[in-house]
Design a protein around this motif. Structure first.
Motif, PDB file in Angstrom:
ATOM      1  N   THR A  48      25.304 -68.530 -20.647  1.00  0.00           N
ATOM      2  CA  THR A  48      26.638 -68.614 -20.850  1.00  0.00           C
ATOM      3  C   THR A  48      26.883 -69.607 -21.955  1.00  0.00           C
ATOM      4  O   THR A  48      27.887 -69.641 -22.628  1.00  0.00           O
ATOM      5  N   VAL A  49      25.617 -70.446 -22.079  1.00  0.00           N
ATOM      6  CA  VAL A  49      25.883 -71.371 -23.325  1.00  0.00           C
ATOM      7  C   VAL A  49      25.827 -70.683 -24.493  1.00  0.00           C
ATOM      8  O   VAL A  49      26.580 -70.767 -25.553  1.00  0.00           O
ATOM      9  N   SER A  50      25.149 -69.613 -24.535  1.00  0.00           N
ATOM     10  CA  SER A  50      24.752 -68.772 -25.839  1.00  0.00           C
ATOM     11  C   SER A  50      26.172 -68.029 -26.053  1.00  0.00           C
ATOM     12  O   SER A  50      26.451 -67.869 -27.315  1.00  0.00           O
ATOM     13  N   LYS A  51      26.928 -67.546 -25.072  1.00  0.00           N
ATOM     14  CA  LYS A  51      28.102 -66.857 -25.392  1.00  0.00           C
ATOM     15  C   LYS A  51      29.126 -67.763 -26.196  1.00  0.00           C
ATOM     16  O   LYS A  51      30.057 -67.188 -26.956  1.00  0.00           O
ATOM     17  N   SER A  52      29.040 -69.081 -25.778  1.00  0.00           N
ATOM     18  CA  SER A  52      30.058 -69.981 -26.087  1.00  0.00           C
ATOM     19  C   SER A  52      29.631 -70.207 -27.679  1.00  0.00           C
ATOM     20  O   SER A  52      30.540 -71.004 -28.313  1.00  0.00           O
ATOM     21  N   ASN A  53      28.612 -69.947 -28.203  1.00  0.00           N
ATOM     22  CA  ASN A  53      28.012 -70.506 -29.313  1.00  0.00           C
ATOM     23  C   ASN A  53      28.114 -69.458 -30.278  1.00  0.00           C
ATOM     24  O   ASN A  53      27.342 -69.437 -31.371  1.00  0.00           O
TER      25      ASN A  53
END
Length: 707
Positions: free
Chosen positions: A424-429
């Motif tokens: 989920t953090v990677s999708k926001s980055n």
């Protein structure tokens, strides 16, 4: 020539001649800390003699009794900026609207139009009260109908005429030729926002809104009046009243009015962005500002990207105004923003914030727009862009959660949950349309790679973890230039552990010693800080020490026969690392169980008396880990204590591996300890150590069969 005519006209009217075209400007210049036009080539809102000034309008020089005051100096007169604006204020519109509807509802013309019978009437020989005829004639019915119809027509005419005067722009609204001052100040405000100067940006945006005829509310009463009027105006837009009034009366300057409305919406949106900086709670003014932007955009030539951001910020402001605000209203606003984003081209940040993860973060998290300048897991976001700050908060929150799970796994939040959190953090980055990188924040991407590699280690997926090693070795520039040695120490411990796991024995011993020196400096730097200690930095130090202890333990377990000459060095390294951990345990009592575990390992490395070692390992247990005073960072026991399941499982595993068989009552006891350790490690998601337990159980079963 025009200036002379204007001066002559003023003298004839008994007014003071305006001999200085820049009179009154220094106070505004001093307020915003700006410089006159022409200094350093910067865009300035101040006027010179050779430039066009709205206060010297050609259209109004001969027809108006006094100049239209559009100079960027609203503060050199008495009263608030709202009292000096052109046209009607929101509180005036609200008052007129209340009076208008009161007149229509109370119906003061009814007594003049309706013929009412006398209260007392006589009939025959006496007088009766409230006496009327039982039958009504046709003419009487027609008269009553005509009077009621005429009254309704009058009410509708009064209502539409009043709404036309209230809703349509007043005569004092600046025209296109009078917008020079606005554009100058607007450009200067944007320059100040790029430099992240929030105080001067607010002053310039306030002046820009005043020049547009829609001043920003300053007092609580003005904010409340603006909020109520904007709610009524939004209702008028929804039911079509504004469109009906404009169609009936017409508007020859509709295009100009739509452009002006959009400028109001964009100016208020920019003011809202700056106003929200560093806040975690908004009041009536914040609601009034964001609602004014939304309402002004209804009748304008809106841009899809900015309009989408307006609706998202409105939902954020409502959430910050009250955590108990109805969720369905917030979902409706975010749904409107999502529909706009589907038909317009928006940036990756807006696209992500409207996805389920972003919507859930807005609806269910405690939102704060305070920018953490000393953040350690992400780069510092642009502080005057609330959407970027929100996404940065999301990344920081989830990275902290993943880091805590790696350090303190529990059955409820085990190590198998880390990959999904990092995803989920990677999708926001993700960044699109960039030639430099496809990642928005390189610091966040580095932490994703580091924690994902740790997760692969725990799942015994060494090949997948090896793919991430080049990304981890590329330490972000922010950490390379930082004076805190914690980040370099963490990278050194990670490199040391992966060298040990890869079988590089020759370099592993020297790497352990060098890493120990790094951590001694890092712990000393952390303890000497005068400000409040950051728990995230402490977790980073604990994680690095865990990796360093794991590397030294693995060297001792696997390669002890080949390290005859280096046994003393290894023991000294254990002692130095244990000293660093003890310093951190003085600040955080929950580290006492981990400290007891590593002290037991040190005694086994040194070959000390096994009885005391057994006591230390027994002390590292769940029953003792739930004592009072432990900080709850993972699971919770009675009184909110952290249950040291991970330390307890490792203590059981080490006791079965290295304690003499004479200390264990029977092979069955050893098997029971391994079974319990395997059960705990499986619940915590540590598959690599769980496989070690399985192999030990197989060896123990084979030995029992041979006996």
């Amino acid at each position: 020539r025009l200036r002379q005519e204007n001066t002559t006209l003023r003298m004839k009217m008994g007014m003071k001649p305006n001999t200085d075209p820049q009179e009154g400007l220094p106070s505004f210049q001093q307020r915003v800390g700006g410089s006159p036009a022409g200094d350093n080539g910067s865009v300035s809102p101040f006027y010179s003699d050779n430039m066009y000034s709205p206060s010297k309008s050609v259209d109004n020089s001969d027809s108006c009794t006094e100049d239209v005051n559009l100079s960027p100096d609203p503060y050199n007169q008495n009263g608030s900026p709202m009292d000096q604006s052109q046209g009607l204020l929101d509180r005036s519109r609200l008052g007129l609207c209340m009076i208008l509807f009161s007149v229509v509802l109370l119906n003061p013309l009814g007594g003049l139009l309706n013929h009412r019978d006398s209260l007392y009437s006589t009939s025959g020989g006496g007088r009766s009260i409230l006496e009327s005829e039982a039958e009504t004639s046709y003419s009487e019915s027609l008269r009553m109908f005509s009077s009621s119809f005429f009254l309704s027509i009058c009410n509708i005419f009064i209502l539409l005429t009043g709404l036309r005067k209230i809703l349509c722009p007043p005569e004092g609204v600046p025209k296109v030729k009078q917008m020079t001052g606005y554009w100058r100040i607007k450009r200067q405000a944007e320059r100040e926002m790029e430099k992240e100067r929030e105080s001067t940006s607010l002053i310039y945006l306030t002046e820009a809104a005043r020049l547009l005829g829609q001043p920003v509310p300053q007092t609580w009463l003005d904010s409340l009046s603006t909020l109520l009027w904007q709610l009524i105006l939004l209702l008028f837009h929804k039911v079509g009243v504004v469109c009906l009034v404009k169609r009936l009366y017409g508007n020859p300057e509709e295009c100009w009015e739509r452009e002006r409305n959009w400028e109001i919406a964009e100016t208020y949106h920019q003011y809202n962005q700056v106003y929200l900086h560093g806040t975690d709670k908004v009041g009536i003014k914040g609601l009034a500002v964001c609602l004014t932007a939304i309402t002004a955009a209804q009748g304008s030539t809106g841009r899809g990207k900015i309009l989408t951001e307006m609706y998202v910020l409105t939902a954020v402001v409502l959430r910050m105004f009250s955590h108990h605000f109805p969720t369905f209203i917030l979902r409706h606003l975010l749904g409107v923003a999502e529909s706009l984003a589907a038909v317009h081209q928006v940036g990756p940040e807006l696209k992500w914030i409207l996805q389920p993860e972003g919507v859930s973060f807005i609806l269910h998290s405690s939102i704060s727009l305070k920018v953490d300048t000393d953040t350690v897991l992400c780069s510092t976001p642009p502080k005057l862009k609330p959407i970027s700050v929100l996404i940065n908060k999301f990344r920081t929150t989830n990275l902290k959660k993943a880091l805590q799970i790696v350090l303190y796994p529990t059955p409820e939040k085990n190590l198998s949950d880390v990959p999904s959190i990092l995803e989920t953090v990677s999708k926001s980055n993700i960044r699109t349309g960039s030639l430099v990188s496809d990642r928005d924040d390189m610091v966040t991407d580095w932490w994703i790679s580091l924690l994902k590699c740790t997760s692969y280690w725990n799942m015994n997926m060494m090949e997948e973890a090896a793919v991430l090693h080049p990304d981890i070795d590329n330490l972000p520039t922010l950490y390379q230039e930082s004076e805190d040695p914690a980040y370099v120490s963490l990278l050194a411990s990670h490199t040391t552990l992966r060298a040990v796991l890869g079988g590089d024995v020759e370099d592993a011993v020297s790497m352990c010693d060098a890493t120990t020196e790094f951590f001694e400096d890092a712990v000393r730097f952390y303890l000497e800080r005068s400000e409040k200690k950051d728990s995230t930095v402490q977790n980073i130090l604990v994680l690095g020490l865990d990796w360093l202890f794991a590397a030294r333990t693995a060297l001792w377990q696997k390669y002890k026969p080949g390290l005859e000459s280096g046994g003393r060095v290894d023991l000294q390294g254990f002692q130095r690392d244990l000293k660093s951990l003890r310093k951190l345990a003085d600040l955080s009592p929950w580290l006492q169980d981990r400290l007891c575990l590593q002290e037991g390992v040190l005694r086994m490395v040194a070959g000390a008396a096994p009885g005391r070692t057994q006591q230390l390992l027994q002390y590292t247990g769940i029953r003792n880990a739930s004592r009072n005073g432990l900080v709850c960072m993972g699971g919770k026991g009675e009184g909110g204590a952290y249950l040291g399941e991970w330390e307890h499982a490792l203590a059981l595993l080490l006791a079965c591996q290295h304690l003499p068989q004479q200390l264990l009552a029977s092979p069955g006891e050893r098997k029971g300890m391994l079974t319990e350790a395997g059960r705990l490690l499986e619940k915590l998601g540590d598959r690599r150590r769980c496989e070690e337990v399985t192999n030990l159980l197989k060896l123990l079963s084979t030995a029992n069969c041979n006996v």
